[in-house]
Design a protein around this motif. Structure first.
Motif, PDB file in Angstrom:
ATOM      1  N   LEU A   1       0.812  -1.214   0.000  1.00  0.00           N
ATOM      2  CA  LEU A   1       0.000   0.000   0.000  1.00  0.00           C
ATOM      3  C   LEU A   1       0.855   1.278   0.000  1.00  0.00           C
ATOM      4  O   LEU A   1       0.601   2.194  -0.777  1.00  0.00           O
TER       5      LEU A   1
ATOM      6  N   ASN B   1       4.175   3.673  -0.796  1.00  0.00           N
ATOM      7  CA  ASN B   1       5.184   3.679  -1.856  1.00  0.00           C
ATOM      8  C   ASN B   1       6.293   2.723  -1.475  1.00  0.00           C
ATOM      9  O   ASN B   1       6.646   2.599  -0.305  1.00  0.00           O
TER      10      ASN B   1
ATOM     11  N   SER C   1       1.647   0.351  -5.340  1.00  0.00           N
ATOM     12  CA  SER C   1       0.610   1.093  -4.622  1.00  0.00           C
ATOM     13  C   SER C   1      -0.458   1.572  -5.598  1.00  0.00           C
ATOM     14  O   SER C   1      -1.604   1.762  -5.223  1.00  0.00           O
TER      15      SER C   1
ATOM     16  N   THR D   1      -2.816  -1.462  -5.407  1.00  0.00           N
ATOM     17  CA  THR D   1      -3.554  -1.586  -4.144  1.00  0.00           C
ATOM     18  C   THR D   1      -4.586  -0.456  -4.013  1.00  0.00           C
ATOM     19  O   THR D   1      -5.709  -0.676  -3.583  1.00  0.00           O
ATOM     20  N   ASP D   2      -4.199   0.723  -4.452  1.00  0.00           N
ATOM     21  CA  ASP D   2      -5.116   1.868  -4.423  1.00  0.00           C
ATOM     22  C   ASP D   2      -6.312   1.642  -5.338  1.00  0.00           C
ATOM     23  O   ASP D   2      -7.451   1.935  -4.981  1.00  0.00           O
TER      24      ASP D   2
END
Ligand code: ARG
Length: 576
Positions: A435, A437, A516, A519-520
């Motif tokens: 999640l 960086n 990320s 995941t975002d």
């Protein structure tokens, strides 16, 4: 899948051409004024400067062309020449009905070096991120059609092995392995993983306090590197035991390697590489050691030379690193090599990469990429430790999270509780790990990561299982769906638009090597889907076109979710 941004950008390019402006540089982005449009194009100000014209005048002409195109609806201009765009219902329906989310194969070969476990030492939390990030990047490359080769690059040839071998020789002075001159068969010895886990920390501590001990261990490292028969044989026994344990850990993390090579394999290439380097005239002597100077005039900080051979003739981490590149180029000739390693090793890689280019071991157009990741700390921001202050090994961490998942698991679930909790635990860890960086440090917060709310693995799994359960119920009730027909219901449009970002997200993730983004994106999909699900009562909807469109859309969201989770190497349990 249709690439919505490509479509829009091409349309803009062609429309601009029609009115006399030639540009290749057209970028459409999601709108930050959703009240005005779904997407925006902000390039007219630059274009106008180039043509010494007023951007609003160009915008007027452009709008007239775009209005003719029924791909769009409601095109308008704002401010000094921003173009706002929305997509017509018909185009959106066409977009979502193209359900092919695959990519064609290509010939580029990307070699990924991650994992980095050390033989005879337990995997610790520091190895977690390398496994998670590396495995996901590999799967992303493969999904996008690239060829890959993955290698753990085991730490199996340096100081720790010398320590373990020396300590064994103190405990078993009678073993023939330690007798240099012995020619016969060696005894059968049992080395267990438990023993290795005890012996390495013991020897490592002792070497810190006792200089004589350290010297002896170093001597053992050197004898091993000379492949002295008995030591090498004992080393092979240790390797077998340790590798099995390492594989077991990686299995739990759904992490698989094509190669389990290590520093020891590179060792065989050292003489050949040294001979090659000699011809390149780039190695110099410095205080008895052999080094390759790698500093460059533009360096802000001085980059010290790469150490090739120590003054005692021994080789180092950087030597086997360079030899590994030498070997990889020879055996696989990859277009790119990606290293997923703790960011604190950056200097080592800067030196080795420069030496590799300078010597011609790699060609200038071969990309060597260092992907350095930050540290996972404890909840308090300090290094992650066990309760008694030791280094947290990976198994302990995974078991802790699993225990928590088991505690939180719905009590109505009676079967496969262990397996389900394991899947949830791995999802929890991986999602939390990817999640932030990559280069950011983060704190491990068990409560937060296990929560069913917010950006967490359990939330994403829960939403995915909900999608699946709707589809299962539809099947049980014999509710058919084939294609998307009508654009109705709240959040339907948002959900389709979110899905249409798929190609964009994956390409950004690939270009920036940034998980990320994924995941975002999973979080965006889950929240949008959950809104859509709350607003529209899918299974009991009487209007057949609406119901089947919603079911179809649910099946696509589910499919996309599974694809993305698979890239992150996260399994979806049956229930939770
Ligand atoms: N074994 C190393 C460590 O634990 C990581 C290896 C990373 N890969 C590499 N090619 N050096 O720190």
């Amino acid at each position: 899948m249709q690439k919505i941004y490509n479509i829009m950008e091409n349309k803009l390019k062609n429309s601009l051409k029609k009115i006399g402006y030639d540009t290749n540089n057209v970028l459409v982005s999601p709108s930050n004024r959703p009240d005005l449009g779904e997407f925006q194009y902000n390039g007219l100000m630059t274009l106008a400067k180039e043509y010494h014209q007023n951007p609003r005048d160009i915008a007027e002409k452009l709008l007239r062309v775009l209005e003719e195109d029924n791909f769009f609806k409601n095109v308008n201009m704002a401010g000094p020449g921003f173009i706002n765009l929305s997509i017509s219902d018909a185009s959106l329906i066409e977009l979502i009905n193209d359900d092919d989310y695959s990519y064609p194969k290509n010939d580029k070969l990307i070699f990924l070096d991650y994992g980095g476990a050390n033989v005879a030492k337990a995997l610790h939390v520091g190895h977690l991120r390398s496994a998670n990030i590396g495995e996901a990047l590999k799967r992303l490359c493969e999904f996008l059609g690239y060829k890959t080769i993955s290698d753990t690059h085991l730490g199996d040839w340096g100081r720790p092995l010398g320590l373990v071998l020396y300590e064994l020789s103190r405990r078993h002075p009678d073993w023939k392995f330690f007798d240099k001159d012995y020619q016969g068969e060696y005894e059968d010895v049992t080395i267990t993983n438990e023993l290795l886990k005890e012996i390495y920390p013991y020897a490592s501590n002792k070497a810190k306090e006792d200089e004589e001990y350290l010297k002896c261990a170093q001597e053992f490292t050197k004898r091993l590197q000379e492949k002295e028969r008995g030591l090498y044989k004992l080393w092979q026994i240790i390797m077998d035991v340790s590798k099995k344990d390492i594989k077991k850990n990686y299995d739990r993390l759904n992490t698989k390697f094509d190669l389990y090579k290590g520093e020891s394999n590179a060792h065989d290439y050292v003489p050949e590489m040294l001979e090659y380097l000699d011809k390149q005239n780039i190695v110099i002597e410095s205080e008895g050691a052999k080094v390759i100077p790698v500093s460059e005039p533009s360096d802000k900080l001085e980059i010290p030379p790469m150490l090739l051979i120590k003054s005692d003739g021994g080789i180092l981490y950087s030597t086997t690193e360079l030899a590994t590149i030498y070997e990889r180029v020879k055996s696989a000739n990859p277009d790119e090599i990606w290293y997923v390693v703790d960011k604190r090793q950056e200097l080592h890689f800067t030196q080795v990469f420069r030496a590799a280019y300078k010597s011609g071991i790699v060609k200038d157009d071969t990309k060597l990429e260092f992907i350095g990741f930050g540290t996972m700390n404890g909840k308090d921001g300090k290094p992650f430790k066990t309760r008694d202050g030791g280094v947290m090994d990976l198994t302990t961490l995974l078991d802790q999270v699993k225990e928590e998942a088991l505690k939180r698991l719905n009590e109505n679930i009676l079967e496969n509780r262990e397996e389900i909790a394991e899947d949830i635990a791995i999802a929890t860890i991986k999602y939390a790990d990817m999640l932030p960086n990559t280069e950011t440090d983060y704190n491990f917060d068990l409560e937060k990561f296990c929560s069913l709310d917010g950006k967490t693995g359990p939330y994403i799994l829960y939403s995915t299982i909900r999608m699946k359960s709707i589809l299962r119920k539809a099947q049980e009730q014999n509710l058919k769906y084939a294609k998307f027909k009508v654009l109705e219901g709240n959040f339907t449009r948002d959900l389709i638009l979110t899905l249409s970002n798929f190609d964009n997200v994956l390409n950004n993730a690939f270009n920036n090597k940034s998980l990320s983004d994924i995941t975002d994106y999973l979080y965006q999909i889950a929240t949008t889907f959950n809104r859509f699900y709350t607003e529209n009562i899918i299974l009991t909807e009487k209007d057949e076109d609406k119901r089947s469109s919603w079911l179809y859309l649910t099946s696509i969201v589910y499919k996309v979710n599974c694809l993305l989770l698979d890239i992150l190497a996260i399994n979806v349990p049956e229930r939770m």
